[in-house]
Design a protein around this motif. Structure first.
Motif, PDB file in Angstrom:
ATOM      1  N   VAL A   1      29.078  45.227  38.827  1.00  9.55           N
ATOM      2  CA  VAL A   1      29.654  44.997  40.155  1.00  9.55           C
ATOM      3  C   VAL A   1      31.033  45.633  40.252  1.00  9.55           C
ATOM      4  CG1 VAL A   1      30.541  43.220  41.714  1.00  9.55           C
ATOM      5  CG2 VAL A   1      28.305  42.938  40.635  1.00  9.55           C
ATOM      6  N   LEU A   2      31.816  45.545  39.202  1.00 14.61           N
ATOM      7  CA  LEU A   2      33.150  46.156  39.220  1.00 14.61           C
ATOM      8  C   LEU A   2      33.055  47.670  39.382  1.00 14.61           C
ATOM      9  CD1 LEU A   2      35.096  44.133  36.506  1.00 14.61           C
ATOM     10  CD2 LEU A   2      35.204  43.921  38.991  1.00 14.61           C
ATOM     11  N   ARG A   3      32.036  48.293  38.806  1.00  9.70           N
ATOM     12  CA  ARG A   3      31.859  49.736  39.002  1.00  9.70           C
ATOM     13  C   ARG A   3      31.532  50.050  40.463  1.00  9.70           C
ATOM     14  NH1 ARG A   3      29.847  49.449  33.540  1.00  9.70           N
ATOM     15  NH2 ARG A   3      27.764  48.812  34.251  1.00  9.70           N
ATOM     16  N   LEU A   4      30.744  49.174  41.124  1.00  8.31           N
ATOM     17  CA  LEU A   4      30.465  49.374  42.540  1.00  8.31           C
ATOM     18  C   LEU A   4      31.721  49.180  43.380  1.00  8.31           C
ATOM     19  CD1 LEU A   4      27.062  47.456  42.881  1.00  8.31           C
ATOM     20  CD2 LEU A   4      27.411  49.929  42.737  1.00  8.31           C
TER      21      LEU A   4
ATOM     22  N   VAL B   1      37.940  42.211  33.690  1.00 11.15           N
ATOM     23  CA  VAL B   1      37.567  41.281  34.758  1.00 11.15           C
ATOM     24  C   VAL B   1      38.761  40.469  35.222  1.00 11.15           C
ATOM     25  CG1 VAL B   1      36.088  39.319  35.350  1.00 11.15           C
ATOM     26  CG2 VAL B   1      35.202  41.155  33.889  1.00 11.15           C
ATOM     27  N   ALA B   2      39.579  40.005  34.267  1.00  6.08           N
ATOM     28  CA  ALA B   2      40.712  39.148  34.621  1.00  6.08           C
ATOM     29  C   ALA B   2      41.772  39.891  35.416  1.00  6.08           C
ATOM     30  CB  ALA B   2      41.323  38.547  33.357  1.00  6.08           C
ATOM     31  N   SER B   3      41.921  41.180  35.161  1.00  8.46           N
ATOM     32  CA  SER B   3      42.964  41.948  35.837  1.00  8.46           C
ATOM     33  C   SER B   3      42.494  42.594  37.135  1.00  8.46           C
ATOM     34  CB  SER B   3      43.494  43.042  34.891  1.00  8.46           C
ATOM     35  OG  SER B   3      42.443  43.917  34.515  1.00  8.46           O
ATOM     36  N   HIS B   4      41.213  42.509  37.449  1.00 10.14           N
ATOM     37  CA  HIS B   4      40.704  43.161  38.653  1.00 10.14           C
ATOM     38  C   HIS B   4      40.952  42.259  39.866  1.00 10.14           C
ATOM     39  CE1 HIS B   4      38.139  45.586  41.253  1.00 10.14           C
ATOM     40  NE2 HIS B   4      38.052  46.483  40.268  1.00 10.14           N
ATOM     41  N   SER B   5      41.348  42.870  40.968  1.00 10.27           N
ATOM     42  CA  SER B   5      41.687  42.098  42.171  1.00 10.27           C
ATOM     43  C   SER B   5      40.462  41.539  42.889  1.00 10.27           C
ATOM     44  CB  SER B   5      42.483  42.979  43.143  1.00 10.27           C
ATOM     45  OG  SER B   5      41.713  44.122  43.525  1.00 10.27           O
TER      46      SER B   5
ATOM     47  N   ILE C   1      28.757  40.027  44.735  1.00 12.90           N
ATOM     48  CA  ILE C   1      29.388  40.794  45.816  1.00 12.90           C
ATOM     49  C   ILE C   1      29.605  39.919  47.038  1.00 12.90           C
ATOM     50  CG2 ILE C   1      29.028  42.699  47.429  1.00 12.90           C
ATOM     51  CD1 ILE C   1      27.599  44.202  45.190  1.00 12.90           C
ATOM     52  N   MET C   2      28.630  39.070  47.344  1.00 16.63           N
ATOM     53  CA  MET C   2      28.723  38.221  48.523  1.00 16.63           C
ATOM     54  C   MET C   2      29.686  37.062  48.313  1.00 16.63           C
ATOM     55  SD  MET C   2      27.676  37.942  51.602  1.00 16.63           S
ATOM     56  CE  MET C   2      27.906  36.700  52.871  1.00 16.63           C
ATOM     57  N   PHE C   3      29.727  36.527  47.113  1.00 22.87           N
ATOM     58  CA  PHE C   3      30.576  35.355  46.819  1.00 22.87           C
ATOM     59  C   PHE C   3      31.421  35.616  45.573  1.00 22.87           C
ATOM     60  CE2 PHE C   3      26.508  33.808  48.600  1.00 22.87           C
ATOM     61  CZ  PHE C   3      26.977  33.328  49.820  1.00 22.87           C
ATOM     62  N   PRO C   4      32.418  36.483  45.671  1.00 23.44           N
ATOM     63  CA  PRO C   4      33.253  36.769  44.484  1.00 23.44           C
ATOM     64  C   PRO C   4      34.107  35.583  44.049  1.00 23.44           C
ATOM     65  CG  PRO C   4      34.182  37.802  46.437  1.00 23.44           C
ATOM     66  CD  PRO C   4      32.861  37.242  46.854  1.00 23.44           C
ATOM     67  N   SER C   5      34.297  34.592  44.915  1.00 21.93           N
ATOM     68  CA  SER C   5      35.124  33.443  44.565  1.00 21.93           C
ATOM     69  C   SER C   5      34.434  32.474  43.610  1.00 21.93           C
ATOM     70  CB  SER C   5      35.538  32.694  45.836  1.00 21.93           C
ATOM     71  OG  SER C   5      34.402  32.213  46.541  1.00 21.93           O
ATOM     72  N   VAL C   6      33.189  32.739  43.264  1.00 17.29           N
ATOM     73  CA  VAL C   6      32.454  31.825  42.386  1.00 17.29           C
ATOM     74  C   VAL C   6      32.724  32.124  40.915  1.00 17.29           C
ATOM     75  CG1 VAL C   6      30.137  31.046  41.715  1.00 17.29           C
ATOM     76  CG2 VAL C   6      30.666  31.485  44.115  1.00 17.29           C
ATOM     77  N   LEU C   7      32.960  33.379  40.560  1.00 21.91           N
ATOM     78  CA  LEU C   7      32.972  33.780  39.152  1.00 21.91           C
ATOM     79  C   LEU C   7      34.062  33.087  38.346  1.00 21.91           C
ATOM     80  CD1 LEU C   7      31.861  35.548  36.895  1.00 21.91           C
ATOM     81  CD2 LEU C   7      33.476  37.329  37.612  1.00 21.91           C
ATOM     82  N   MET C   8      35.309  33.203  38.755  1.00 21.97           N
ATOM     83  CA  MET C   8      36.407  32.659  37.954  1.00 21.97           C
ATOM     84  C   MET C   8      36.329  31.131  37.812  1.00 21.97           C
ATOM     85  SD  MET C   8      38.023  34.983  36.590  1.00 21.97           S
ATOM     86  CE  MET C   8      38.439  36.716  36.656  1.00 21.97           C
ATOM     87  N   PRO C   9      36.086  30.370  38.876  1.00 21.02           N
ATOM     88  CA  PRO C   9      35.906  28.923  38.671  1.00 21.02           C
ATOM     89  C   PRO C   9      34.704  28.597  37.788  1.00 21.02           C
ATOM     90  CG  PRO C   9      36.379  29.379  40.969  1.00 21.02           C
ATOM     91  CD  PRO C   9      36.135  30.696  40.320  1.00 21.02           C
TER      92      PRO C   9
ATOM     93  N   GLY D   1      40.001  38.205  41.502  1.00 22.17           N
ATOM     94  CA  GLY D   1      41.268  37.537  41.257  1.00 22.17           C
ATOM     95  C   GLY D   1      41.501  36.347  42.172  1.00 22.17           C
ATOM     96  N   PRO D   2      42.731  35.821  42.163  1.00 24.61           N
ATOM     97  CA  PRO D   2      43.041  34.646  43.000  1.00 24.61           C
ATOM     98  C   PRO D   2      42.860  34.892  44.490  1.00 24.61           C
ATOM     99  CG  PRO D   2      44.738  34.978  41.326  1.00 24.61           C
ATOM    100  CD  PRO D   2      43.861  36.196  41.299  1.00 24.61           C
ATOM    101  N   ASN D   3      42.997  36.139  44.907  1.00 24.53           N
ATOM    102  CA  ASN D   3      42.842  36.431  46.331  1.00 24.53           C
ATOM    103  C   ASN D   3      41.421  36.152  46.818  1.00 24.53           C
ATOM    104  OD1 ASN D   3      43.778  37.431  48.875  1.00 24.53           O
ATOM    105  ND2 ASN D   3      42.626  39.323  48.467  1.00 24.53           N
ATOM    106  N   ALA D   4      40.455  36.213  45.912  1.00 19.39           N
ATOM    107  CA  ALA D   4      39.073  35.932  46.306  1.00 19.39           C
ATOM    108  C   ALA D   4      38.907  34.484  46.736  1.00 19.39           C
ATOM    109  CB  ALA D   4      38.127  36.254  45.149  1.00 19.39           C
ATOM    110  N   GLN D   5      39.608  33.568  46.044  1.00 17.49           N
ATOM    111  CA  GLN D   5      39.534  32.157  46.452  1.00 17.49           C
ATOM    112  C   GLN D   5      40.377  31.873  47.690  1.00 17.49           C
ATOM    113  OE1 GLN D   5      40.187  32.893  43.051  1.00 17.49           O
ATOM    114  NE2 GLN D   5      38.032  32.619  42.494  1.00 17.49           N
TER     115      GLN D   5
END
Length: 383
Positions: free
Chosen positions: A231-234, A182-186, A161-169, A189-193
Motif C-alpha cells: 500500500v505504501l508503494r501505491l 511504516v512509522a515514519s510515513h504520513s 487504503i479506505m481506512f488508514p486510521s485502523v493500522l496504527m491503533p 501517521g497521526p494525521n490519519a486518525q
C-alpha cells in the motif's frame, strides 16, 4: 426498533440452524396479539431482542462462539433491512471466532451489492482475514488456497487504503512495533486518525476493541506487513484510488445512526463507549432499553391517581398518607381548585395531628416489670 421477519429472497443463509419458522414461532409465543399490531415500535419487541442480544454476548464470553453466531443470525433475520441492534457490526467477529470463514465470505459476496458491507471497517478488515485464514487450512486444495490468499491480499489492501486510521491503533493493541518505513510515513501517521470523521472513529474503536486479539497471530502479522508495504508503494506512486477513498470518507461518515450508538452501549466495549459523542452521553440511558426509537410506542404507563374528596377527617387523611401513592401537593391542588383556602386548612390539620402525636410519644413511659430479690442461699438445688 423494528423486528419483523425478513424476505426469504434477501436472507437465504441467516437463519441456518434456526430457520424462519422458528423465528415466527418465537415471535408469536412471546407477543400478545394486541402487541403484535404495534410490533415495529413496541417495547415488548425491543425487550425480546435485547434479551437475545445479551444472551449472545454471554455465550461468546463463555466460550460458545458458534452458538452465539446462531443467535446473531436469528436477531439479524428478525429485521435484516433496518437492523435496529446493528448486528452487522458483530457478525463478522463471531464468524471468525467460530471459524466459520466460508459463511462470512459468502455473506460478504451476497450482500455487498445492496448493503455496501465494504464501507464498514469491520467487514473491510474481517473478510480479508477470513480469506487468509481459509487459505491456511489443511483441508483446502492448493489452488483454492492460492486463490483465497490472493483475494485476501487484494481486499486487505483496499481496506488499508479506505481506512488508514485502523493500522496504527491495531498494532498498538497487538503490542507490535511497526518498522521505520511504516512509522515514519504520513499516510498511516497521526494525521490519519485526526482527519477521520468522528462517526468513522466510533466504528474503528468498536472494531479494534472487539477483534484486535484475532490479529496477534504471527502468520497474520507477517501477511499484514507485506500488504502494508504494498500500500505504501501505491501511495508513493500517487495512485488515483487514494483520492477516491478520501472523498468517500468525507462524504459517507458524517454522523452515525442511532442503531450504531445503541449497539455500542449494549456491547460495553470500553474503547467504543469512550468515543460516544456528547449528544448521546448527556441524555439518560436505561440499560433495559437504551436509546429507544423516536417513534416508540409506550404500552406501559402509570395510572392516574384518583381524586379523593377534600372534606376528609384528619385521622383518615393521616392513614391515607401512609400509602405510597399519597401526594400532599396533589391534594392541595385538587382542594384549592374547588374551595379557596381549603389547602391551608388541610396543612393546619396535618400539623395539629403531627403535634398531638409528638406529645403522645413524648409522654409515653415504660414501667419496668417487678422482680423479686432472692438471696443466693434460698435458691434450691437441682436434684
Amino acid at each position: 426498533m423494528s423486528c419483523r421477519p425478513p424476505s426469504p429472497k434477501k436472507t437465504p443463509q441467516l437463519a441456518s440452524g434456526f430457520g424462519i419458522p422458528l423465528v415466527s414461532l418465537l415471535r408469536e409465543s412471546v407477543m400478545h396479539k394486541r402487541q403484535q399490531e404495534a410490533f415495529p415500535s413496541g417495547f415488548s419487541c425491543r425487550a425480546f431482542c435485547l434479551a437475545l442480544f445479551k444472551h449472545m454476548i454471554f455465550l461468546e464470553k463463555r466460550g460458545c462462539p458458534r452458538t452465539a453466531l446462531e443467535f446473531c443470525k436469528l436477531i439479524l433475520s428478525l429485521d435484516s433491512e433496518n437492523d435496529p441492534l446493528c448486528m452487522l457490526l458483530v457478525i463478522d467477529f463471531l464468524s471468525l471466532r467460530a471459524k466459520e470463514y466460508a459463511f462470512l465470505t459468502r455473506l460478504f459476496q451476497e450482500w455487498e451489492n445492496h448493503r455496501n458491507l465494504s464501507q464498514l471497517p469491520n467487514f473491510a478488515f474481517s473478510v480479508p482475514l477470513a480469506y487468509f485464514l481459509l487459505s491456511q487450512q489443511e483441508d483446502v486444495s492448493e489452488m483454492e488456497s492460492s486463490q483465497a490468499h490472493e483475494k485476501a491480499s487484494h481486499l486487505i489492501q483496499q481496506a488499508l487504503i479506505m481506512f488508514p486510521s485502523v493500522l496504527m491503533p491495531l498494532l498498538d493493541h497487538c503490542s507490535v512495533q511497526p518498522d521505520t518505513a511504516v512509522a515514519s510515513h504520513s499516510f498511516f501517521g497521526p494525521n490519519a486518525q485526526l482527519s477521520s470523521p468522528p462517526a468513522l472513529n466510533q466504528l474503528v474503536a468498536l472494531y479494534l476493541g472487539r477483534t484486535h486479539h484475532l490479529w496477534k497471530d504471527l502468520a497474520v502479522m507477517g501477511w499484514l506487513e507485506t500488504n502494508v508495504h504494498q500500500v505504501l508503494r501505491l501511495v508513493d506512486a500517487n495512485n488515483p484510488v487514494l483520492e477516491e477513498a478520501e472523498q468517500k470518507r468525507k462524504v459517507r461518515y458524517q454522523s452515525a445512526p442511532r442503531n450504531i450508538y445503541r449497539h455500542v452501549i449494549l456491547s460495553e466495549i470500553r474503547e467504543a463507549t469512550a468515543a460516544l459523542p456528547p449528544e448521546v452521553t448527556s441524555q439518560p440511558i436505561m440499560g433495559f432499553d437504551p436509546l429507544p426509537p423516536l417513534d416508540s410506542i409506550v404500552s406501559y404507563t402509570r395510572p392516574e391517581r384518583a381524586n379523593h374528596p377534600s372534606n376528609e377527617s384528619t385521622l383518615s387523611l393521616f392513614f391515607r398518607s401512609l400509602l405510597p401513592n399519597f401526594s400532599l401537593q396533589g391534594e392541595v391542588g385538587a382542594a384549592g381548585a374547588e374551595e379557596p383556602g381549603a389547602g391551608q386548612d388541610l396543612n393546619q390539620g396535618v400539623n395539629r395531628l403531627m403535634a398531638a402525636m409528638r406529645d403522645m410519644l413524648a409522654n409515653i413511659q415504660f414501667q419496668e416489670p417487678p422482680h423479686e430479690d432472692h438471696p443466693e442461699g434460698e435458691e434450691g438445688e437441682w436434684d
